[in-house]
Design a protein around this motif. Structure first.
Motif, PDB file in Angstrom:
ATOM      1  N   ALA A 211      59.076  52.428  26.664  1.00 54.26           N
ATOM      2  CA  ALA A 211      57.676  52.488  26.250  1.00 54.26           C
ATOM      3  C   ALA A 211      57.608  52.923  24.787  1.00 54.26           C
ATOM      4  CB  ALA A 211      56.919  53.481  27.129  1.00 54.26           C
ATOM      5  N   PRO A 212      56.445  52.767  24.152  1.00 54.79           N
ATOM      6  CA  PRO A 212      56.314  53.260  22.782  1.00 54.79           C
ATOM      7  C   PRO A 212      56.458  54.778  22.709  1.00 54.79           C
ATOM      8  CG  PRO A 212      54.192  52.519  23.650  1.00 54.79           C
ATOM      9  CD  PRO A 212      55.235  52.079  24.612  1.00 54.79           C
ATOM     10  N   THR A 213      56.327  55.427  23.858  1.00 51.65           N
ATOM     11  CA  THR A 213      56.458  56.891  23.894  1.00 51.65           C
ATOM     12  C   THR A 213      57.807  57.351  24.443  1.00 51.65           C
ATOM     13  OG1 THR A 213      55.345  56.811  26.024  1.00 51.65           O
ATOM     14  CG2 THR A 213      53.963  57.316  24.113  1.00 51.65           C
ATOM     15  N   THR A 214      58.707  56.418  24.738  1.00 55.63           N
ATOM     16  CA  THR A 214      60.049  56.788  25.215  1.00 55.63           C
ATOM     17  C   THR A 214      60.742  57.651  24.158  1.00 55.63           C
ATOM     18  OG1 THR A 214      60.284  54.847  26.623  1.00 55.63           O
ATOM     19  CG2 THR A 214      62.322  55.830  25.811  1.00 55.63           C
TER      20      THR A 214
ATOM     21  N   ILE B 176      55.663  57.287  19.614  1.00 54.57           N
ATOM     22  CA  ILE B 176      54.360  57.472  18.954  1.00 54.57           C
ATOM     23  C   ILE B 176      53.624  58.640  19.601  1.00 54.57           C
ATOM     24  CG2 ILE B 176      52.083  56.414  18.573  1.00 54.57           C
ATOM     25  CD1 ILE B 176      53.521  53.700  18.459  1.00 54.57           C
ATOM     26  N   ARG B 177      53.170  59.556  18.762  1.00 47.63           N
ATOM     27  CA  ARG B 177      52.337  60.667  19.259  1.00 47.63           C
ATOM     28  C   ARG B 177      50.878  60.245  19.096  1.00 47.63           C
ATOM     29  NH1 ARG B 177      56.053  64.035  15.798  1.00 47.63           N
ATOM     30  NH2 ARG B 177      57.425  65.210  17.203  1.00 47.63           N
TER      31      ARG B 177
ATOM     32  N   PHE C 195      58.326  67.507  22.182  1.00 38.58           N
ATOM     33  CA  PHE C 195      57.913  66.400  21.297  1.00 38.58           C
ATOM     34  C   PHE C 195      56.402  66.155  21.394  1.00 38.58           C
ATOM     35  CE2 PHE C 195      57.366  62.103  19.770  1.00 38.58           C
ATOM     36  CZ  PHE C 195      58.214  62.073  18.662  1.00 38.58           C
ATOM     37  N   TYR C 196      55.898  66.211  22.625  1.00 38.58           N
ATOM     38  CA  TYR C 196      54.457  66.019  22.848  1.00 38.58           C
ATOM     39  C   TYR C 196      53.840  67.374  23.153  1.00 38.58           C
ATOM     40  CZ  TYR C 196      55.882  61.132  23.339  1.00 38.58           C
ATOM     41  OH  TYR C 196      56.426  59.894  23.132  1.00 38.58           O
ATOM     42  N   LYS C 197      53.545  68.114  22.094  1.00 37.50           N
ATOM     43  CA  LYS C 197      53.075  69.492  22.278  1.00 37.50           C
ATOM     44  C   LYS C 197      51.626  69.495  22.758  1.00 37.50           C
ATOM     45  CE  LYS C 197      56.063  71.829  18.939  1.00 37.50           C
ATOM     46  NZ  LYS C 197      56.759  70.678  18.308  1.00 37.50           N
TER      47      LYS C 197
END
Lengths: 359, 179, 249
Positions: C133-136, C158-159, C235-237
């Motif tokens: 995914a774009p968020t992998t 992507i965040r 990474f995804y705070k």
């Protein structure tokens, strides 16, 4: 109501507003710019929604949403942009949503050019999107007819819960002719139209006790359910084919030696040539499909008079409606084709020359 | 009776407006009209042209193969369209910008230094009205009064000075056309 | 007898079809509860995406549209513009929202469209079988990044909250996680706030749920939450990126 000299692009936009369209989503492209600009100017004046979307893809999906909410909604574009919208058209056909799409055709394939063309006949009538669906396709040949078709397209879309395309071209979009508009729908009429779909569309629960759960959806994961759905669509398309075929004839008679078949802009040029040949005592008829789908197969067959030696198809493409004409004629007389491409519109003189060579 | 006209010139010379006013006026006079512009990149700086058809019959093709009237405001327009004018038709030539003129001798020519005359009247903006005047004077395709009414309706309040110049240009054109 | 827990009215009786340990059901329930609490069930419409939550239109107990892949914000826009008296949300996964639907989400946010978007980020395409995914995350293995996501080749994840927070129009943007009861309670507050803002017509509201995919990650539900805590959250705070209602710009 007096006549107004207007471009086709503007006339159809005005007519759509008069027909009760209050939602319009589109992305700019030549040669339909006057249409989107007219909507940008006029929609706020009638408390309507004009939204310039980020892409044609987004625009058609906004149309999907608004149509799913049961309101008269329209988008417009030109050939390459229409190609991008085709995903949404397939979804709307699958979800049985009423909406109007205008294609002001230009030359293709690819970026092509911005001059008039009829290169999207296949795209419009033979399924530009995926899956087994049909779209009603109306082809105008004058600014007046272009405008009149707006209301007709919305009525057909509402009647059959199906997307309807008005398949015009750069010439009809750009040219000015006198146009006379039908009276605009009143707010009461528009409000009534806005609720005709409330039995299935996305709408508020007016009565808290009678809660509904309407699904706007083209997904049927169970093959047997999808089969049933597609068969029901097919049955609906059959009704449209039976009841909604429209065509026009010009100079068709038992004396015809040639029968021409042409649609939209091309048909006007052919008419001019026929006028000149008539003055020379040569009998040539014309049948003009107004609905490209459903195609007037029977009418074309019936228009072939006893003396007709040849059916001549003229299009601004390399022969697309030609296939439908051949199906209609069923080999009874020879079918010939001549067309111009590249965004070049043939002239009456050229058509006359082609027809004269048949005598 | 059908009159097919092509107006052509550089983008910015107002050729589209010539056709538009003729079509508008003819429509007001109860006739069938069509106005078909060239469009696209050539509209700026290149050669723009517009086909206008005025007829007592419904108009079949708005595309003009053989014009009855050609208004050519520059030499490329003469070169491109003059060969197709119907025999006995009219060519209106802006000699200010057509150094080579028109070689045909089977058409009626109205030649005048139109750009210079427009400048004399006060602005290149009235070049198109001058052309309309010449069309009226030469062919009687529409009435002067119809155009005057049309111009009055949207210039009288907004720009009376320009209105005056436009009317002067049309009258001057009529004189040239009637010669 | 006192009722201490019940099915939200905003959910139909259709059983969820999600995998064991999947958190879509939790996200659905939080949204449904918030809609119940705000009393919006009769004026609510939702848009389901393409992805694991494609059947969300069956699960929410009000009018729902199912959108083409990535187009949910455009469809929601159309519904909201056609029915301004209704309240509309779109529900999307990471492939749907951050890859094929990038234009739609950015421009809906940029218009300040009066809709809520709920974004479930589990760093993988679930429905189609565990593709990248774009968020992998960097070096994370998926069926289309079998050697791990190579950032030099395919770029960084992507965040989305951070991306949307560069826009002026959005009213409320928050990232929450669904990895523990405490986090779920916190997430519920964010969802409630988004729905409340939606009810009040404040503007575009966006909630990202950091979630898991036990099936495609190849872990059991408990381990997948641990993995997410160790790898996703750094990474995804979680946090509030925008809350104009609270003066967070």
């Amino acid at each position: 109501m007096s006549k107004i000299l207007m471009k086709g692009n503007e006339a159809v936009a005005e007519a759509a507003i008069r027909a009760g369209c209050r939602l319009y989503f589109a992305y700019p492209i030549t040669p339909q710019s006057e249409l989107i600009e007219y909507m940008a100017k006029m929609m706020p004046k009638v408390n309507g929604t004009f939204l310039q979307a980020e892409s044609e893809v987004s625009a058609i999906n906004m149309v999907y949403g608004a149509a799913g909410a049961g309101k008269r909604v329209m988008t417009s574009s030109s050939s390459p942009g229409i190609a991008l919208k085709m995903e949404g058209v397939s979804y709307m056909a699958g979800a049985e949503l009423p909406a109007v799409i205008i294609n002001v055709q230009r030359g293709g394939p690819g970026l092509g050019d911005i001059q008039p063309s009829q290169g999207d006949y296949f795209q419009a009538t033979k399924g530009g999107g995926h899956g087994d669906y049909r779209m009603i396709v109306l082809a105008p040949s004058s600014v007046q007819e272009f405008a009149d078709m707006a209301a007709e397209a919305f009525d057909l879309a509402d009647k059959y819960r199906n997307p309807v395309m008005i398949l015009a071209d750069g010439m009809l979009g750009q040219m000015m002719e006198p146009v006379e508009f039908k009276p605009a729908k009143t707010q009461e009429e528009i409000d009534a139209l806005g609720n005709i779909h409330n039995s299935w569309c996305i709408c508020p629960n007016e009565d808290g006790d009678a809660k509904h759960h309407h699904e706007i959806n083209s997904l049927e994961i169970d093959p047997s359910v999808l089969e049933k759905h597609v068969n029901e669509l097919y049955e609906k398309y059959g009704r449209i084919e039976r009841d909604e075929v429209r065509f026009d004839t010009y100079n068709v008679s038992d004396d015809n030696e040639i029968l021409c078949v042409a649609w939209g802009t091309a048909s006007r040029i052919v008419k001019s040539a026929i006028n000149e040949l008539t003055a020379q005592g040569k009998s040539v008829g014309l049948i003009r499909p107004i609905t490209c789908w459903p195609f007037p197969y029977e009418a074309v067959a019936e228009a072939i008079g006893p003396k007709v030696r040849k059916v001549y198809v003229f299009e601004l493409n390399t022969g697309q409606m030609l296939d439908d004409v051949k199906i209609a004629v069923q080999g009874k007389v020879p079918v010939t084709f001549w067309g111009k491409v590249g965004g070049i519109v043939f002239t009456p003189a050229e058509i006359k020359e082609k027809l004269e060579a048949c005598f | 009776m059908t009159t097919e006209m092509i107006c052509a010139g550089f983008g910015g010379q107002g050729v589209l407006t010539i056709g538009r006013f003729i079509a508008q006026a003819a429509m007001k006079e109860g006739r069938n009209v069509s106005w078909l512009p060239s469009y696209g990149p050539e509209m700026r700086g290149g050669t723009a042209n517009v086909s206008t058809v005025v007829s007592d019959e419904p108009i079949a093709s708005p595309i003009v193969s053989f014009p009855d009237v050609l208004v050519a405001l520059n030499q490329p327009s003469v070169d491109k369209f003059a060969p197709s004018i119907r025999k006995g038709g009219v060519i209106i030539i802006n000699t200010s910008m057509c150094p080579h003129g028109c070689k045909r001798d089977d058409v009626q020519k109205v030649a005048a230094p139109m750009s210079d005359i427009a400048q004399e009247i006060g602005s290149q903006m009235v070049l198109n009205m001058l052309a309309i005047g010449i069309i009226i004077g030469k062919t009687g395709l529409i009435k002067y009064e119809t155009i005057e009414e049309e111009l009055n309706s949207f210039l009288k309040e907004k720009n009376p000075d320009l209105l005056e110049k436009n009317l002067t240009a049309i009258k001057r054109g009529i004189e040239i056309g009637q010669k | 007898m006192e009722v201490i827990a019940k099915r939200p009215e905003s959910l139909t009786k259709t059983p969820f079809t999600y995998c064991p340990g999947c958190l879509h059901g939790v996200a659905h329930r939080l949204i449904a509860e918030a809609i119940d609490e705000q009393g919006l069930i009769n004026k609510m419409a939702g848009v389901a995406p393409v992805g694991c939550s494609v059947f969300a239109y069956k699960f929410f107990n009000f009018d729902m549209a199912q959108a083409a892949h990535g187009r949910a914000p455009a469809v929601a826009t159309g519904i909201k513009r056609a029915r301004p008296d209704m309240h509309v949300f779109a529900y999307q996964g990471d492939g749907d929202l951050a890859a094929i639907g990038t234009a739609e989400i950015v421009h809906a946010a940029n218009r300040g469209e009066h809709i809520s978007v709920f974004f479930v980020n589990n760093a993988i395409y679930g429905m189609t079988g565990g593709q990248m995914a774009p968020t992998t995350l960097p070096d994370m293995k998926t069926t289309t990044s079998p050697y791990g996501r190579k950032v030099d080749d395919i770029g960084y994840p992507i965040r989305v909250c951070e991306l949307l927070a560069t826009l002026v129009a959005p009213y409320y943007i928050e990232r929450v996680s669904l990895l523990s009861p405490a986090e779920i309670i916190k997430a519920k507050k964010a969802v409630s706030k988004a729905i409340q803002y939606n009810k009040e017509g404040r503007g575009f509201t966006f909630i990202e749920f950091v979630s898991t995919c036990p099936t495609n990650w190849g872990f059991d539900p408990v381990k997948s939450r641990d993995w997410a805590r160790e790898n996703m959250l750094p990474f995804y705070k979680p946090g509030v990126f925008r809350d104009k209602g609270e003066g967070v710009e």
